[in-house]
Enzyme design. Structure first.
Site, PDB file in Angstrom:
ATOM      1  N   ASP A  61       0.455   8.499   3.816  1.00 60.91           N
ATOM      2  CA  ASP A  61       1.055   7.172   3.685  1.00 60.91           C
ATOM      3  C   ASP A  61       0.673   6.301   4.886  1.00 60.91           C
ATOM      4  OD1 ASP A  61       3.184   5.399   2.219  1.00 60.91           O
ATOM      5  OD2 ASP A  61       3.725   5.359   4.334  1.00 60.91           O
ATOM      6  N   LYS A  97       0.827  -1.197   0.000  1.00 62.22           N
ATOM      7  CA  LYS A  97       0.000   0.000   0.000  1.00 62.22           C
ATOM      8  C   LYS A  97       0.871   1.259   0.000  1.00 62.22           C
ATOM      9  CE  LYS A  97       0.897   1.602   4.180  1.00 62.22           C
ATOM     10  NZ  LYS A  97       1.386   2.954   4.463  1.00 62.22           N
TER      11      LYS A  97
END
Length: 311
Positions: A171, A93
């Site tokens: 993030d 991810k």
């Protein structure tokens, strides 16, 4: 009965997340064998290594699966090459730097007849399924998210995270959004956002988001990369029938006894188990809901400059 043959897998991008999480999980995996690595900065002494993914794909046809752990800015051409070479692909991810990239990769995987797995590791934290079960049986009116960590501890010297496409505080923040979209039953939308961007960076160091769904649930999220001392990865679900809090990134639930939840399989161990299942079934799993919320936050958010950031 003979044990099933393990998939030969390569890891591309040997940064912190690969070394801290992927490599240990692969060492424990019954489904995958680490057969090669690719990274221009160097590899592991005991594993076949290539300085370019293109060379790996050309010289190791026996490698049937790939984990891509590079920064998002350089991921799309590498992922495209892997899929066109007929390799099953796992994406760390966030799965790409844009929604368009991820949708294009989904189409490429389908055309190539291989499995594409866009992972959200926080969804595999042990308390997340139990939180989803609790929410399914209770009316939730409000969700409060506090996702605050020290960027110097978790991303030391990683300048890519402050560049365009690097996501900044999103993030880690996208981990919270991945849990949120897995636990709440209805699609979410961003109502407003404030993004604090250091004067020497292109990505935010902190953000506040207001979100909701068609049931009117009020969702407030505070994301911050400047947290010192104890780190905070919590979200509270509240309603007229009670409340629960997911703590430590989904590892614990406030309903647990003081000694905590029973030990369960790690997030990345579970990710590789799921990847093996998808390959075995000839399926892909590409959920862009968390990434869409980040994109919408940038679209509707008000950017506010803040002091410069220095490692």
């Amino acid at each position: 009965m003979a044990a099933a043959q393990r998939h030969r897998l390569a890891v591309a991008g040997l940064g912190k997340i690969a070394r801290d999480q992927h490599l240990p999980a692969l060492a424990r995996s019954e489904a995958f064998e680490l057969a090669a690595t690719a990274d221009p900065a160097g590899g592991l002494p005991e594993v076949d290594h290539f300085d370019a993914l293109e060379r790996l794909l050309a010289e190791r046809p026996d490698v049937t699966a790939l984990s891509l752990c590079t920064p998002p800015q350089v991921r799309y051409p590498l992922a495209r090459a892997a899929l066109q070479a007929g390799r099953h692909l796992l994406l760390e991810k966030p799965p790409g730097q844009t929604l368009g990239e991820v949708e294009a990769l989904r189409a490429l995987a389908e055309a190539a007849g291989v499995s594409l797995f866009a992972t959200w590791h926080s969804r595999f934290a042990p308390a997340v399924p139990r939180a989803r079960d609790w929410v399914a049986g209770h009316r939730v009116e409000r969700v409060r998210i506090a996702w605050k960590e020290d960027v110097r501890r978790w991303h030391p010297g990683q300048r890519w995270i402050w560049q365009p496409g690097g996501f900044g505080v999103f993030d880690p923040g996208i981990n919270a959004l991945s849990i949120l979209t897995a636990v709440l039953p209805r699609p979410l939308r961003v109502v407003s956002a404030t993004l604090e961007v250091p004067e020497n960076c292109a990505a935010p160091i902190a953000a506040r988001l207001s979100m909701t769904d068609d049931a009117g649930v009020a969702i407030e999220a505070e994301l911050d990369f400047r947290q010192e001392g104890p780190q905070t990865w919590d979200m509270a679900f509240e309603g007229p029938e009670g409340a629960i809090t997911l703590q430590a990134g989904g590892s614990r639930l406030s309903l647990d006894p003081p000694e905590g939840a029973p030990a369960m399989i790690g997030e990345y161990d579970a990710i590789y188990r799921r990847f093996a299942e998808l390959i075995g079934r000839g399926e892909s799993e590409v959920d862009v809901a968390p990434l869409r919320l980040v994109a919408d936050a940038f679209l509707v958010g008000r950017s506010r400059p803040t002091e410069a950031f220095h490692d």
